[in-house]
Design an enzyme around this catalytic site. Structure first.
Site, PDB file in Angstrom:
ATOM      1  N   ARG A   1      -8.769   1.329   9.599  1.00  0.00           N
ATOM      2  CA  ARG A   1      -8.374  -0.049   9.791  1.00  0.00           C
ATOM      3  C   ARG A   1      -9.650  -0.802  10.867  1.00  0.00           C
ATOM      4  NH1 ARG A   1      -2.400   0.845   9.750  1.00  0.00           N
ATOM      5  NH2 ARG A   1      -1.480  -1.283   9.668  1.00  0.00           N
TER       6      ARG A   1
ATOM      7  N   ARG B   1      12.267  -1.911  10.766  1.00  0.00           N
ATOM      8  CA  ARG B   1      11.173  -1.264  11.807  1.00  0.00           C
ATOM      9  C   ARG B   1      11.106  -2.463  12.923  1.00  0.00           C
ATOM     10  NH1 ARG B   1       5.849  -0.132   8.560  1.00  0.00           N
ATOM     11  NH2 ARG B   1       4.934  -1.032  10.268  1.00  0.00           N
TER      12      ARG B   1
ATOM     13  N   LYS C   1       0.820  -1.145  -0.089  1.00  0.00           N
ATOM     14  CA  LYS C   1      -0.134   0.099   0.120  1.00  0.00           C
ATOM     15  C   LYS C   1       0.987   1.409   0.158  1.00  0.00           C
ATOM     16  CE  LYS C   1      -2.093  -0.873   3.899  1.00  0.00           C
ATOM     17  NZ  LYS C   1      -1.516  -1.966   4.382  1.00  0.00           N
TER      18      LYS C   1
ATOM     19  N   ARG D   1      12.360  -6.124   4.724  1.00  0.00           N
ATOM     20  CA  ARG D   1      12.087  -4.743   4.541  1.00  0.00           C
ATOM     21  C   ARG D   1      13.224  -3.880   5.269  1.00  0.00           C
ATOM     22  NH1 ARG D   1       5.866  -3.016   4.700  1.00  0.00           N
ATOM     23  NH2 ARG D   1       6.225  -2.980   7.025  1.00  0.00           N
TER      24      ARG D   1
ATOM     25  N   ARG E   1       0.171  -8.756  13.747  1.00  0.00           N
ATOM     26  CA  ARG E   1      -0.417  -7.632  12.984  1.00  0.00           C
ATOM     27  C   ARG E   1      -1.414  -8.218  11.763  1.00  0.00           C
ATOM     28  NH1 ARG E   1       4.908  -5.183  10.859  1.00  0.00           N
ATOM     29  NH2 ARG E   1       3.742  -3.776   9.503  1.00  0.00           N
TER      30      ARG E   1
HETATM   31  P1  AMP Z   1       1.669   0.616   9.528  1.00  0.00           P
HETATM   32  O1  AMP Z   1       2.982   1.310   9.320  1.00  0.00           O
HETATM   33  O2  AMP Z   1       0.461   1.100   8.550  1.00  0.00           O
HETATM   34  O3  AMP Z   1       1.918  -0.856   9.229  1.00  0.00           O
HETATM   35  O4  AMP Z   1       1.184   0.614  10.875  1.00  0.00           O
HETATM   36  C1  AMP Z   1       1.901   0.360  11.945  1.00  0.00           C
HETATM   37  C2  AMP Z   1       1.313   0.265  13.089  1.00  0.00           C
HETATM   38  O5  AMP Z   1       0.734   1.503  13.595  1.00  0.00           O
HETATM   39  C3  AMP Z   1       0.176  -0.865  13.288  1.00  0.00           C
HETATM   40  O6  AMP Z   1       0.503  -2.148  13.460  1.00  0.00           O
HETATM   41  C4  AMP Z   1      -0.653  -0.342  14.259  1.00  0.00           C
HETATM   42  O7  AMP Z   1      -0.050  -0.552  15.761  1.00  0.00           O
HETATM   43  C5  AMP Z   1      -0.539   1.243  13.980  1.00  0.00           C
HETATM   44  N1  AMP Z   1      -1.588   1.817  13.144  1.00  0.00           N
HETATM   45  C6  AMP Z   1      -1.284   2.576  12.085  1.00  0.00           C
HETATM   46  N2  AMP Z   1      -2.601   2.992  11.661  1.00  0.00           N
HETATM   47  C7  AMP Z   1      -3.389   2.563  12.446  1.00  0.00           C
HETATM   48  C8  AMP Z   1      -4.799   2.924  12.547  1.00  0.00           C
HETATM   49  N3  AMP Z   1      -5.659   3.301  11.599  1.00  0.00           N
HETATM   50  N4  AMP Z   1      -5.545   2.379  13.529  1.00  0.00           N
HETATM   51  C9  AMP Z   1      -4.664   1.736  14.608  1.00  0.00           C
HETATM   52  N5  AMP Z   1      -3.689   1.482  14.673  1.00  0.00           N
HETATM   53  C10 AMP Z   1      -2.841   1.816  13.704  1.00  0.00           C
END
Ligand code: AMP
Length: 218
Positions: free
Chosen positions: A88, A160, A13, A127, A171
């Site tokens: 989400r 990360r 994404k 990554r 996740r």
């Molecule tokens: P991402 O980089 O999008 O994979 O997000 C990394 C982490 O941030 C996720 O595993 C969640 O812990 C948190 N996170 C990001 N976006 C959201 C969201 N919309 N709602 C809840 N947690 C989020």
């Protein structure tokens, strides 16, 4: 362009959102990036979010909703946004719908990028990114010229904190339980489309452009 990307962690994404944002000159809003920045700056939202993120759990809706709604009010959003990682959960989708109504936006496109779980684990665990300039690499699919070093600015690459197999599985489970129901939610609103995320990046981008014809690209 008002667009939501859905898809499990590691589905690509972010990569596609960055390309589209650049080509269409609209902001790429990644809630994951915003939260990582909040954690690094130790803001109150960052302190609340950190433990959830490290465990691969979703941050509570009220924490992320406030960040997102504030972001949408900024001037650069007047021509649209590309949302990557938000909503989400169904309550987040409801919050977004209210925020869009306030902005007088009535149509938002939703595109889901589909990738199998095995491919996701391989992608995510390989990554690497540059903490200084933000460039991203992959140890197998897009290796830097010198191992562990950013091609663009020469800084050491990092992984990360939540890009390890155990957290990736957590996740993914959160995704299945809390985020996947959004596909049905947006299907019922008639704005949902799904694409195969296991094609090469450029092929996926072409498919996206063909779906986004109403935004004036030919
Ligand atoms: P991402 O980089 O999008 O994979 O997000 C990394 C982490 O941030 C996720 O595993 C969640 O812990 C948190 N996170 C990001 N976006 C959201 C969201 N919309 N709602 C809840 N947690 C989020």
């Amino acid at each position: 362009m008002w667009l939501i990307f859905l898809g499990p962690p590691g589905s690509g994404k972010g990569t596609q959102a960055k390309k589209l944002a650049f080509d269409f000159s609209v902001p790429h809003i990644s809630t994951g990036d915003m939260l990582r920045e909040a954690v690094a700056r130790e803001t109150s939202a960052g302190i609340k979010a950190r433990d959830y993120m490290n465990k691969g759990e979703l941050v509570p809706d009220e924490v992320i909703d406030e960040i997102l709604v504030d972001r949408l009010k900024r001037d650069d959003c007047f021509r649209g946004v590309i949302l990557d990682g938000y909503p989400r959960t169904i309550p987040q989708a409801e919050t977004l719908s209210g925020a869009l109504k306030d902005l007088k936006v009535d149509l938002i496109d939703v595109i889901e990028i589909n990738v199998s779980v095995d491919a996701l684990i391989k992608r995510i665990c390989g990554r690497r990114s540059c903490p200084s300039c933000g460039a991203t690499f992959h140890i197998d699919f897009l290796p830097p010229r010198k191992e562990g070093i950013c091609d663009k600015c020469g800084k050491s690459l990092v992984r990360r904190a939540d890009d390890n197999e155990e957290v990736v599985k957590a996740r993914y489970e959160q995704y299945l339980k809390k985020t996947q129901p959004l596909s049905e939610y947006y299907k019922n609103k008639g704005v949902f489309r799904s694409i195969n995320g296991e094609e090469p990046v450029d092929e996926i981008y072409k498919t996206l452009l063909s779906l986004l014809k109403p935004y004036g690209n030919d």
